[in-house]
Design a protein around this motif. Sequence first.
Motif, mmCIF file in Angstrom:
data_model
loop_
_atom_site.group_PDB
_atom_site.id
_atom_site.type_symbol
_atom_site.label_atom_id
_atom_site.label_comp_id
_atom_site.label_asym_id
_atom_site.label_seq_id
_atom_site.Cartn_x
_atom_site.Cartn_y
_atom_site.Cartn_z
ATOM 1 N N LEU A 114 0.864 -1.185 0.000
ATOM 2 C CA LEU A 114 0.000 0.000 0.000
ATOM 3 C C LEU A 114 0.895 1.227 0.000
ATOM 4 O O LEU A 114 1.756 1.377 0.882
ATOM 5 C CB LEU A 114 -0.903 0.015 1.239
ATOM 6 N N ASP A 115 0.692 2.096 -0.988
ATOM 7 C CA ASP A 115 1.510 3.301 -1.064
ATOM 8 C C ASP A 115 1.165 4.234 0.085
ATOM 9 O O ASP A 115 0.032 4.272 0.559
ATOM 10 C CB ASP A 115 1.286 4.015 -2.397
ATOM 11 N N GLY A 116 2.165 4.979 0.514
ATOM 12 C CA GLY A 116 1.985 5.891 1.639
ATOM 13 C C GLY A 116 2.180 7.337 1.229
ATOM 14 O O GLY A 116 1.495 7.775 0.324
ATOM 15 N N PRO A 117 3.147 8.032 1.820
ATOM 16 C CA PRO A 117 4.162 7.420 2.673
ATOM 17 C C PRO A 117 3.675 7.183 4.099
ATOM 18 O O PRO A 117 2.769 7.883 4.530
ATOM 19 C CB PRO A 117 5.273 8.478 2.676
ATOM 20 N N LEU A 169 -14.592 4.560 9.367
ATOM 21 C CA LEU A 169 -14.374 3.253 8.756
ATOM 22 C C LEU A 169 -12.931 2.797 8.979
ATOM 23 O O LEU A 169 -12.680 1.617 9.286
ATOM 24 C CB LEU A 169 -14.687 3.318 7.264
ATOM 25 N N ARG A 170 -11.992 3.698 8.830
ATOM 26 C CA ARG A 170 -10.579 3.336 9.050
ATOM 27 C C ARG A 170 -10.346 2.791 10.453
ATOM 28 O O ARG A 170 -9.664 1.770 10.648
ATOM 29 C CB ARG A 170 -9.686 4.562 8.810
ATOM 30 N N LEU A 171 -10.933 3.455 11.441
ATOM 31 C CA LEU A 171 -10.742 3.040 12.829
ATOM 32 C C LEU A 171 -11.464 1.738 13.146
ATOM 33 O O LEU A 171 -11.134 1.071 14.133
ATOM 34 C CB LEU A 171 -11.225 4.148 13.773
ATOM 35 N N ALA A 172 -12.436 1.359 12.318
ATOM 36 C CA ALA A 172 -13.206 0.147 12.577
ATOM 37 C C ALA A 172 -12.545 -1.101 12.010
ATOM 38 O O ALA A 172 -12.936 -2.217 12.364
ATOM 39 C CB ALA A 172 -14.619 0.290 11.999
ATOM 40 N N LYS A 175 -3.399 6.784 7.890
ATOM 41 C CA LYS A 175 -4.281 7.487 6.953
ATOM 42 C C LYS A 175 -3.811 7.424 5.498
ATOM 43 O O LYS A 175 -4.613 7.138 4.603
ATOM 44 C CB LYS A 175 -4.472 8.940 7.408
ATOM 45 N N PRO A 176 -2.504 7.674 5.202
ATOM 46 C CA PRO A 176 -2.099 7.604 3.785
ATOM 47 C C PRO A 176 -2.289 6.205 3.193
ATOM 48 O O PRO A 176 -2.736 6.069 2.053
ATOM 49 C CB PRO A 176 -0.618 8.011 3.822
ATOM 50 N N ALA A 177 -1.944 5.167 3.965
ATOM 51 C CA ALA A 177 -2.101 3.799 3.468
ATOM 52 C C ALA A 177 -3.576 3.451 3.311
ATOM 53 O O ALA A 177 -3.964 2.752 2.357
ATOM 54 C CB ALA A 177 -1.423 2.818 4.416
ATOM 55 N N PHE A 178 -4.420 3.937 4.230
ATOM 56 C CA PHE A 178 -5.859 3.668 4.115
ATOM 57 C C PHE A 178 -6.420 4.348 2.868
ATOM 58 O O PHE A 178 -7.271 3.774 2.165
ATOM 59 C CB PHE A 178 -6.582 4.170 5.365
#
Length: 633
Positions: free
Chosen positions: A415-418, A457-460, A467-470
């Motif tokens: 997964l791209d970030g950084p 949704l990310r936290l679930a 955040k960048p990877a999500f």
Amino acid sequence: MIVGTAGHIDHGKTALVRALTGVDTDRLAEEKARGITIELGFAYADLGRGGITGFVDVPGHERFVHTMLAGAGGIDLALLVVAADDGVMPQTQEHVAILDLLGIDRAIVALSKADLAGEERRRDAAAEIAALLAGTRLAGAPVVPVSAVTGEGIENLRAILAAAAGDMAGRAADGLFRLAVDRSFTLKGTGTVVTGTVLSGRVAAGDSVIVSPLGLAARVRGIHAQNRPAEQGLAGERCALNLAGEGVGRDAIHRGAVVLDPALHAPTDRIDADLRVLPSEPRPVGTWFPARLHVGAAEVGARVVPLAAPLAPGQDGPVQLVLDRPIAAAALDRFILRDVSARRTIGGGRFLDLRAPARRRRTPERLAVMAAAARPDAAEALAAMLEVPPHLVDLDGFARDRAIADVPLGDAVVLDGPPRLALSAAAHEGLVAGLAETLRRFHEDNPDMQGMGRERLRLALTPRLPKPAFAAFVAARIGAGDVVAEGSVLRLPGHVVRLSAEDEALYARIVPALSGEARFRPPRVRDMATDWDIPETEVRRVLRMAARQGRVDQIRHDHFFLRATTAEMVRLIALTQAAAPDGWVTAGAFRDRVQNGRKVAIEILEFYDRHGVTLRRGDLRRINPHRADLFGT
């Protein structure tokens, strides 16, 4: 091949190196006056096979064990020198323990001063040596009687060393460059020169490097490898580098620095490691145990925090090392711990994680990550780390801390970030399934809502992505058609929010009022309710449901705009920005674009501020390119 001497003071290490190479490694006046080695000495010779073998001669006095450690870190073979008349002595024992802790498993024992001992004494000394080496990596090392005075055994020892050099495989040079500095000096007409052993990779004249942990940028002007001019230096060679750059000088660079590829510069002062405590240690190593840490040629104060139980003498286990100051290091580097008074060696081990956490460092999950990181092979270590929580590995950090250029990914998903993150194929499948299931449950519990907010949704989800990877993960799922993005919320493709027939009828009546030429100046909720003789709460309720569906946006408490209008106004802000001489938008300029009142124009701009669509500087704004498409612009 690099050969390092080891052994007790006055057992003839320097004399033996001189007999083998013709070089007197005692270069200081004090060393010659006192007849003992104080500093590291270096010699080079062709032992008969055509290659150049480097010798690092170390002090044997107990006061200079720290200097011995500075020279022992980069050697390929230990030349253990034991005087036949004395036999095994205290520094013989400590040096053998250090070599074992450093992972050195190739050694030759020179039974020096053989001219002073008869056959029986030689046999007894050889038996003492065999007993000392038993149970260490050096067990079974050949014992060669020698005398630097009579020349006995010198040619035999030279032949054995030459054969060992011929049999030794070269160190892999495909990693990134690191050189541990053990000397720094200035030569007239040349400039600053640093010497040391190349730990990994290669370096060529003209390369840009960093002197770490200082962060001093430098350029390699010239190279001597194994005491000869060379175009490049390779892993396993002793090199002298002529460095140039602003601030580069003998007084700036000291023993313990590491000259390295700029991509590797990331000093650390908190390291997770495995530690083996020597059986000779008088008491257990407990929490916050003070010690001196030696790694490469560096020495620094440290506190030891066992991550399981205190480590008793003879035990090994995971620890965290908290250093007095940052050092340059790499994962799997071997280290030695000595007591703060520099009288004894406590133990040693390997670095596992250079970015150790200060909190939750003793959890089973954390210990599992450390165990996985202990695998020497990078591909195996990465795969093992992805199998344990949190199932995520920072790829750039993993490569940097192992001093490798390419990360062996296997079947890992990136997964791209950084930063760029890797997770196993199984964890990625679970994440995709978790995304769908979380949204399904949300739609089931909230049928009248358009979708779920991205951050919620990310936290679930597990594993929890940064955040960048999500964002990269969600973008991939949108591209695959798994989810649909509408503004700041996400929904499943089949989810459609519908109003009741009565609510749809009221919404159909509202839409014309928010459209057309009045779209930038829509009536307030209470005005529509008054004009139509409908309860204000009903108008507001329908508009809020429509907002959840992404049909309208609530700019302020009493003002709703159609989503198409919200997107159009983003374009108008961009046009205003493009026309502004300084590239910033004023409230007045935007007001003129939408032909609205200043108060409402400011309310609209503040709405975009809250959503991150605009970046604000005082009363000025400009479009945030990373959020410009939030409303489908």
